[in-house]
Each structure stands twice: as structure tokens, then as C-alpha cells.
Design an enzyme around this catalytic site. Structure first.
Site, PDB file in Angstrom:
ATOM      1  N   HIS A 145     -39.938  -0.032 -42.534  1.00 42.66           N
ATOM      2  CA  HIS A 145     -39.254  -1.393 -41.525  1.00 42.66           C
ATOM      3  C   HIS A 145     -39.577  -2.860 -42.833  1.00 42.66           C
ATOM      4  O   HIS A 145     -40.181  -3.794 -42.840  1.00 42.66           O
ATOM      5  CB  HIS A 145     -40.514  -1.516 -40.842  1.00 42.66           C
ATOM      6  CG  HIS A 145     -39.933  -0.560 -39.602  1.00 42.66           C
ATOM      7  ND1 HIS A 145     -38.886  -0.580 -38.111  1.00 42.66           N
ATOM      8  CD2 HIS A 145     -40.454   0.601 -39.033  1.00 42.66           C
ATOM      9  CE1 HIS A 145     -38.932   0.493 -37.990  1.00 42.66           C
ATOM     10  NE2 HIS A 145     -39.975   1.178 -38.264  1.00 42.66           N
ATOM     11  N   GLU A 184     -38.078  -5.773 -41.515  1.00 44.26           N
ATOM     12  CA  GLU A 184     -38.441  -7.065 -41.223  1.00 44.26           C
ATOM     13  C   GLU A 184     -40.044  -7.216 -40.580  1.00 44.26           C
ATOM     14  O   GLU A 184     -39.991  -8.100 -40.394  1.00 44.26           O
ATOM     15  CB  GLU A 184     -37.286  -6.518 -39.926  1.00 44.26           C
ATOM     16  CG  GLU A 184     -37.633  -5.288 -38.876  1.00 44.26           C
ATOM     17  CD  GLU A 184     -37.879  -4.182 -39.148  1.00 44.26           C
ATOM     18  OE1 GLU A 184     -37.292  -3.422 -39.992  1.00 44.26           O
ATOM     19  OE2 GLU A 184     -38.100  -3.256 -37.785  1.00 44.26           O
ATOM     20  N   CYS A 220     -35.028   2.685 -39.882  1.00 36.96           N
ATOM     21  CA  CYS A 220     -36.356   3.972 -38.497  1.00 36.96           C
ATOM     22  C   CYS A 220     -35.442   4.696 -37.929  1.00 36.96           C
ATOM     23  O   CYS A 220     -34.251   5.345 -38.207  1.00 36.96           O
ATOM     24  CB  CYS A 220     -36.842   3.077 -37.960  1.00 36.96           C
ATOM     25  SG  CYS A 220     -38.713   4.630 -37.539  1.00 36.96           S
TER      26      CYS A 220
END
Lengths: 235, 80
Positions: free
Chosen positions: A202, A204, A85
């Protein structure tokens, strides 16, 4: 495995990355933007957020922080760098990856689960995915609209640098599946040498089931596997 | 001390969704608007007396930080 996660003023996903890696059995280290890389790292992560408030342009000011001087050197020497990002935006601003990220074509901030098609499953970042696999990873950005000139896009295609494309739930690469107007539905690209990955979604955030999915796990585990191989076989 | 007035605009080839939104709004208000492109304006005061040096410094900082040459172009004027 030495993993450094860079924290800029305004980063807000660094702890998510840290948690995801700890969940997968790693002990990453958080590094402040004023620090330098004082030891050998196996992976550097530039996390999401709004570094320096996104002032001027996203990622524009972060690229001049002291730690980035070392990160740029590390990347140029072949070190593995993952930009997520805002991290992707920083990588394009400092020229480690080509192109730029503009305001979403819709002008809306997009925060939603997003389907992606894995275009490269032979990279240190993606070797545990299947080629063409459809995965769901959330996006969370206002400026993810990837642009590059015609020659640049041709180079990305011919060098096979496009790693993830936004897709519809049926796996089609079309406008309906594109959350931000990105050229060629580009969600993530890698450097020519294959060691620097920038992506808007994302991974994660989808490592533990409790947060809604585990499609991000293979990305981090691919990196761990790459490192283990390097230790074991020296390749 | 010299002052530079810097403008940074998106290249013609780059779509400007903000500009098009404003353009549409102006048209719906009834104005005969052809196109709107949104850019940035920056005033930079320099501790520098020579216009030549100032030009050089401003070009350099435009290229390095104020504009992203991948998507933007810049222009500036220098005044006292």
C-alpha cells in the site's frame, strides 16, 4: 490531472488514496462502482479493501461492475491504471494482468511494513525511484500469494513486467523476505505495454511522515511527473 | 426448473495451503490421510427446462465467474 478512484462496496482504502493524492497537491475524484467514466481521466486507481466482501474469490465480482467495463476499455486504450491490493486482485480477475492471487501460504493475514526491491524504475509509476532501490511499504492482506504458470512467469521475466519484489531488510530476494509465498517474490507487476500496474503493498499509506514513512511518495509523484511531461511536451 | 451442482477445485499444480493444514491436522489425529484439497460446492437453480441449454449456461457462468481458469477447474452435474 484528472484522477478517478473507484469505490466498490467493501473498498476501504479509497480515502487513504484520496488523502495521499491531496497531500501531494492533487484533486482526485471518488467514483462509485455503479458510475461510468464520463470524462477523460489521466489515471484510474482501484483501491484496496474487500470489494463485495471478497465473496467467491477476491476481486471476482467487482470486475463485473458497470464502472469496470469503462476501466477495462480505458486500460486497453493505454490509460494509466493503478491497482493496489484488492485493486491488484481485481486486475488479475478481469484479465488486465496475468496470474492470480491466492491465500497467503502461511494462512496468516499479513499486516506489517515490508521491504521491496524496485525492479523497474523506468515506468510512469516508478520513474522517481532508483533501479534496485530498497523501499519500505506496508502490506495488509490475506490473499497476496501471487501465482502464474511456468510459461507465464518466463513471459513476465523476459518482458520485464515484474516491478516490485518482496525483499529482506538486507535487500535479498529470499524466502525470509517473502510475506505470503508469492512466486519469485512478486509484489507488483505491470502490463506488457507498461500502463497497468498491480501491487499488493500500500504506497498510499506511506506518503506522509506521520503515518510511518514516505517511501510511497515517489510512486504518486512519478505519475504526476509523467502527466506534466505529457502536458508540456505531448509525449 | 433444473438444478446444477457445481464443484470448483484448485488445479493440481496449485498449492492448497488450507488443504495441507487440514491434512496435517487429520494425520495428527491418527487418520491414514494422504492428501486433502479444499474446493467449493455451489448449487445453481436455473429457470430453464432444457438440459442442453442448462449445460451451456452453466459452462458459461463457470468460465466467466464461478471459477478462475488461471487457478481452478470446475465440474458439474444437472438434476431435476
Amino acid at each position: 490531472m484528472k484522477i478517478g478512484i473507484i469505490r466498490f462496496p467493501g473498498s476501504n482504502c479509497e480515502v487513504d488514496v484520496w488523502e495521499a493524492l491531496r497531500f501531494l497537491g492533487r484533486e482526485p475524484e471518488l467514483l462509485w462502482h455503479q458510475d461510468r467514466l464520463r470524462q477523460a481521466y489521466d489515471l484510474i486507481v482501484l483501491p484496496g479493501g474487500f470489494s463485495y466482501g471478497d465473496y467467491l474469490r477476491t476481486g471476482a465480482i467487482a470486475r463485473f461492475s458497470p464502472v469496470m467495463e469503462d476501466v477495462i476499455r480505458f486500460a486497453r486504450e493505454g490509460g494509466l491504471v493503478l491497482g493496489i491490493c484488492n485493486g491488484f486482485q481485481i486486475l488479475t480477475e478481469c484479465g488486465l494482468l496475468p496470474g492470480a492471487l491466492l491465500r497467503n501460504a502461511s494462512l496468516h493475514f499479513r499486516c506489517a511494513p515490508q521491504w521491496l526491491r524496485v525492479e523497474r524504475a523506468d515506468l510512469p509509476f516508478t520513474n522517481l525511484y532508483d533501479p534496485g532501490e530498497l523501499i519500505q511499504i506496508p502490506v495488509n492482506h490475506g490473499e497476496g500469494n501471487y501465482v502464474i504458470d511456468e510459461a507465464g512467469l518466463a513471459a513476465l521475466e523476459s518482458n520485464r513486467q515484474i516491478v516490485f519484489r518482496y525483499a529482506s531488510a538486507a535487500g535479498e530476494i529470499n524466502e525470509a523476505g517473502n510475506p505470503n509465498g508469492s512466486l519469485a517474490n512478486i509484489a507488483g507487476i505491470v502490463s506488457k505495454e507498461g500502463n497497468i500496474l498491480g501491487m499488493m503493498p500500500h504506497p498510499e499509506r506511506v506518503v506522509e511522515k506521520i503515518t510511518g514513512g514516505i517511501d510511497g511518495q515517489p510512486l504518486f509523484l512519478s505519475l504526476v511527473k509523467t502527466w506534466e511531461r505529457r502536458i508540456r511536451y505531448g509525449t | 426448473m433444473l438444478k446444477a451442482n457445481v464443484t470448483v477445485t484448485l488445479k493440481k499444480s496449485i498449492l492448497d495451503p488450507q488443504g495441507s493444514a487440514v491434512e496435517k491436522s487429520l494425520r495428527s489425529m491418527g487418520y491414514p490421510v494422504e492428501e486433502v484439497r479444499i474446493g467449493k460446492f455451489m448449487e445453481v437453480r436455473l429457470a430453464e427446462e432444457s438440459r442442453e441449454n442448462a449445460k451451456e449456461i452453466i459452462s458459461e457462468i463457470c468460465h466467466k465467474l464461478l471459477a478462475n481458469p488461471v487457478i481452478e477447474t470446475y465440474g458439474f452435474t444437472i438434476e431435476e
